[in-house]
Design an enzyme around this catalytic site. Sequence first.
Site: not given
Ligand SMILES: CCC/C=C/C(=O)SCCNC(=O)CCNC(=O)[C@H](O)C(C)(C)COP(=O)([O-])OP(=O)([O-])OC[C@H]1O[C@@H](n2cnc3c(N)ncnc32)[C@H](O)[C@@H]1OP(=O)([O-])[O-]
Length: 717
Positions: A61, A100, A103, A123
Amino acid sequence: MAQYSRVSGTVGLITLLNPPVNALSAAVRQGIVDTLDKALSDRKVKSVVICGHNGKFCGGADIREFSSPLTGPPLIPLIQGVESAAKPVVAAIDGVALGGGLELALGCHYRIAHSKARLGLPEVHLGLLPGAGGSQRLPRLIGVPAALDLITTGRHVTGAEALQLGLVDKVTDRNTVDEAVKFALSVADQPPNSRRVSTFPCPRHPDLDALFEGAMQRVRQRARGALAPVACVQAIRAAATLPYAQGMERERELMATLFTSGQARAQQYHFFAQRAVGRWSMPSGARWDTTKPGAVHKAMVIGLGTMGRGISVALVQAGVSVVAMETNEKQLMEAKQAISSMLERGAKRRGVAPALDKIRYSWNMEPAADVDLVIEAVFEDMALKKKLFQQLSALCKPGTFLCSNTSGLDVDQLASETRHPELVVGMHFFAPAHVMKLLEVVYGSRSSPQAVATAMELGKRMGKVSVAVGNCRGFVGNRMLKPYLEQAFFLLEEGTTPEFVDQVLEEFGFAMGVFRMSDLSGLDVGWRVRKADGLLNVSEGHSARIRQGCRYSPLGDLLCEQGRFGQKTGRGWYQYDKPGGRVAKPDPWLHGFLEKFRTQHGLVAHRIDHQEVLERCLYALMNEGFRILEDGIAAGPEDIDVIYVLGYSWPPHRGGPMFYAGMVGLQKVLERLEHYHQEHPDIPSLKPCNLLRKLVVNGSPPVHKWREFLKKPQSQL
Ligand SMILES: CCC/C=C/C(=O)SCCNC(=O)CCNC(=O)[C@H](O)C(C)(C)COP(=O)([O-])OP(=O)([O-])OC[C@H]1O[C@@H](n2cnc3c(N)ncnc32)[C@H](O)[C@@H]1OP(=O)([O-])[O-]
């Protein structure tokens, strides 16, 4: 958004398109709904593949959208729509399938992953649970124990491990989308009825009660006071015990509670703060995006105690060739053995061969002539470090960066011993250095932007979150620790016990209270520093409780004089069954000692409650944080918060000390500090800092607006 095309004649290909990680924003969700509609209504299409643009399936998400009301199609019915499709839908998982994103893949009828893809439901780290059906589908697919592990830890698994778990149907080392299209062609005629995970019964487990009890105990122990891990266990329990529709209802209720909790806000703030600190700047105006780091192929680590060993391992694991140096021959042999086994263990965990050939050992400094960067990790002694920097400056080739793993000594003083002070920076690692994620990169007044960029980049290569901070005593982390520790000691003098202080801090969420932590790290460490600072000398005619004009607690020094250095001697603030013992037990001797101390110094013990312990310890620490911002040592509150969560076990669900100050209310923090400072005018750290006052006068703006109230750095470029 999402793109649609028809490939290989009969396969509808949906590509999620939202760089950099194809997060499921409102536009992407709408795109999926529209393109799926197209695929399902196109009579030529027999099966569907969903993939992500640019080799990344989906990062979940869009976390940025969590702070505003939902727009666009919600995720749960969207995934339900994918699952109930009459044509087979295959997820082609490249790069990441997280939250998500996974999911969505669980809603597909088949999952094909690249062997190196990372899959997970992280999450819990955002203060949430997998609330788009993940908590209900995953246990049905891979069983309750494995789902409990993945969901409560939020850990990522590789495609290869996902296959073993039964999370994916096939793994490939080739082009994932091509493989998924081939697979989609092969199942085009098979109705997907039996492939809908929500219809699977949850695999039976012989003793569900014991399983969930154990899981609950573990999550409560691991993250005290955090709501999300507990809710994750409850949601999985619903999957294991209720029909799918009721389980989904339970998931929705739990998610609603978490979503509106301050904890989720704090953890999402922490997520973005970790990324924000990478966009560093220096008072000179130099910045992350205008400074090119130097290349580091070969590095030298000097001093192979605990820190030097961990740093060497972290460098080797990052692919840097290392010369590890130690003058003491016995220590060198021991270090060699320890480093090899750390590398072997690490490689085994990651399923790769240990890079033992990347490290060589030396008992002299000569190899320094041929490296790109040196990190010294010798004893915390200024005279020793100065001498070393002089030698290095004479020995190293031009352009070699010289770094000190000091935890608080003056980087400028070290730089002034060298011919090229612009090449000197601090790299403050945290123990164990190959495990802990935090690195404080300390720039002195003459450090060049390139030296800072190099250390920041090297930290990133080692898998760390690097925070650039200015040079002052203790930098950010240890500088803030000082008033926190001081308050804890003063509270003992005034009437409480180490056990009570620790209990309050542990209930707040710290893994360990201040006294248990002090016993673990060794009381002698601080004692040595205080000795070097001349704090152990009592001025004639003055109370032992006043040093250098301020209130001082000699309690720690008195324990050290008795040889009570903590766990290693079996006695400290607590007692242990033997030297090196780990279980802290209250020590009647210590209680008697405190009473005697109070009598000797005419102190009358008073009742200290939970609130006073928490406020005096934490507000004093936060107050120092405001001073650090005011002094320009940290560029913003996020820097401080990241340092505290990653380096000092501040509970992530409380965001960090500066975020927490905002949660409590700046006005309240100010009032309480004023109150305590009035009660204890001899404790300067309780005097509210000007920046805190300024923020309160300006209506207590939210934490992301504080930078507007900080002095603008002067550009000298
Ligand atoms: C009903 C709902 C249920 C679902 C809930 C969910 O899914 S909750 C979500 C569950 N998912 C997670 O918890 C995954 C969270 N993400 C990660 O763990 C890591 O970003 C990665 C492993 C995907 C990539 O790692 P990497 O070292 O290659 O790269 P990096 O980490 O530097 O990111 C690059 C840029 O992308 C941005 N950004 C990233 N993800 C999101 C996002 N979901 N959203 C928005 N932005 C996001 C990040 O801020 C950064 O922006 P900046 O600073 O450049 O402006």
